[in-house]
Design an enzyme around this catalytic site. Structure first.
Site, short mmCIF file in Angstrom:
data_model
loop_
_atom_site.label_atom_id
_atom_site.label_comp_id
_atom_site.label_asym_id
_atom_site.label_seq_id
_atom_site.Cartn_x
_atom_site.Cartn_y
_atom_site.Cartn_z
N ASP A 140 -32.79 -20.00 -39.14
CA ASP A 140 -34.14 -20.32 -38.77
C ASP A 140 -35.56 -18.90 -38.66
O ASP A 140 -35.16 -18.19 -38.49
CB ASP A 140 -34.07 -19.90 -36.82
N ASP A 167 -37.76 -26.37 -39.66
CA ASP A 167 -37.87 -24.67 -40.07
C ASP A 167 -36.00 -24.34 -39.87
O ASP A 167 -35.80 -23.10 -39.43
CB ASP A 167 -38.77 -23.45 -39.33
N GLU A 168 -35.06 -25.17 -39.43
CA GLU A 168 -34.05 -24.50 -39.14
C GLU A 168 -33.15 -25.22 -40.31
O GLU A 168 -33.33 -26.03 -40.11
CB GLU A 168 -33.78 -24.11 -38.42
#
Ligand SMILES: [Mg+2]
Length: 363
Positions: A10, A104-105
């Site tokens: 993350d 983003d993860e």
């Protein structure tokens, strides 16, 4: 059953960190990505802003009240998407089993992909180091034996941290946790649980599956499992891409046809480039227009054959845009999206590889 090695990666305060990376004057300052005006909303907050209680999805007015020196910057989603592609490339050096959750993860399954590292923790550290070296940004990692715990773990040492939850630790880790902190238990369910006297994982564990089913229906089995640190959900590699788009928000609203055509030319060029990089062919072109008053419309056209060139992409976009003039009020955002993909060239490559592999050895 074999113990799995799942990693959750993350990025830390992703949009805000990208903005601070690209504008040194913003570093160390409380920053919100979003619009600072009356009806704006915070899309993301830097850690400096979070210290004042600023959170994403918060009205900008509230955020400013909490933190008067808060700086607002508009989001640059094309840049975030490019960084997202970069980190995805890094993941793919270590495992093909990648499940992105957002830009983003992602979850990675390393069970059969530990390679020479021999340990998921070492791989997770390598990935964090690669991300930092190649993007200048930090990521946090959670390592565990299932998705649920890996995600909890990545949150535990944020920012720029790594945390491991071993099988021995899992049940106790969950027992101590308030149910609000469980990924997969939303605010409404958490409220319902609290009304039943369920505050923590330990409380949840005192209820048998029949009782949980009575209150929570089909989700009961999942709750029953996670309260014991059990989660059998596999890491699911994302299905094929459904669309590819580029959009741009303008500092000054577009009003003239000339400016709109220039803007669309740039968008078409960028979109054509990313289509080429991905070796895709698409038939449907969708134009998105967002007006100054935030009204948004889309217009689409499907061609009989895949869009053959950047020129045709632009022409199609212009044809879709032509009836919308004059722009009243002005236009704050333009976007083009391609969908209706033909089989990507990569699939053809895979088929070629198979053919070669199956062919008899010439020797
Ligand atoms: Mg993040």
């Amino acid at each position: 059953m074999e113990q799995r090695r799942i990693v959750h990666i993350d990025m830390d305060a992703f949009y805000a960190s990208v903005e601070q990376r690209d504008a040194p004057s913003l570093r160390g300052r409380p920053l919100a990505v979003g619009r600072g005006e009356a009806r704006g909303v915070v899309a993301a907050a830097s850690y400096e802003a979070r210290r004042f209680g600023v959170r994403s999805a918060m009205p900008s007015v509230t955020a400013k009240r909490l933190c008067p020196e808060l700086v607002f910057v508009p989001g640059r989603f094309d840049v975030y998407r490019a960084v997202s592609a970069q980190i995805h490339d890094i993941f793919s050096r270590y495992t093909p089993l990648i499940q992105p959750l957002s830009l983003d993860e992602a979850y990675l399954d390393l069970t059969d992909h530990l390679g020479a590292y021999g340990s998921a923790t070492l791989v997770a550290d390598r990935i964090r180091a690669d991300i930092h070296a190649e993007t200048g940004l930090t990521a946090s990692a959670g390592v565990s034996y299932n998705r649920f715990l890996a995600k909890l773990a990545s949150d535990y040492r944020k920012p720029d941290g790594l945390f491991v939850i071993t099988p021995a630790m899992g049940p106790d880790f969950v027992a101590a946790l308030p149910v609000d902190a469980f990924h997969g238990i939303g605010p409404a369910t958490a409220r319902k649980m609290r009304a039943l006297g369920i505050e923590t994982g330990a409380d949840l564990r005192t209820h048998d599956i029949e009782t949980l089913t009575r209150h929570f229906g089909k989700a009961a089995a999942f709750y029953y499992g996670i309260s014991r640190g059990i989660d059998h959900r596999p890491v699911v590699v994302n299905r094929e891409r459904k669309s590819l788009g580029t959009e741009q928000t303008y500092l000054q609203d577009l009003t003239s046809e000339t400016d709109a055509h220039m803007a669309l030319t740039q968008i078409a060029a960028k979109l054509w480039g990313s289509l080429q990089r991905r070796d895709l062919q698409a038939r449907t072109v969708t134009l998105k227009v967002k007006y100054a008053d935030f009204r948004q419309i889309t217009r689409a056209r499907t061609l009989p054959a895949p869009v053959p060139s950047e020129e045709v992409l632009l022409q199609t976009g212009q044809t879709l845009m032509a009836p919308l003039f004059p722009f009243v009020p002005g236009v704050r955002l333009l976007g083009l999206t391609l969908s209706g993909f033909h089989a990507p060239a990569t699939t053809q490559c895979d088929q070629m590889e198979l053919l070669f592999r199956d062919a008899p050895d010439p020797s």
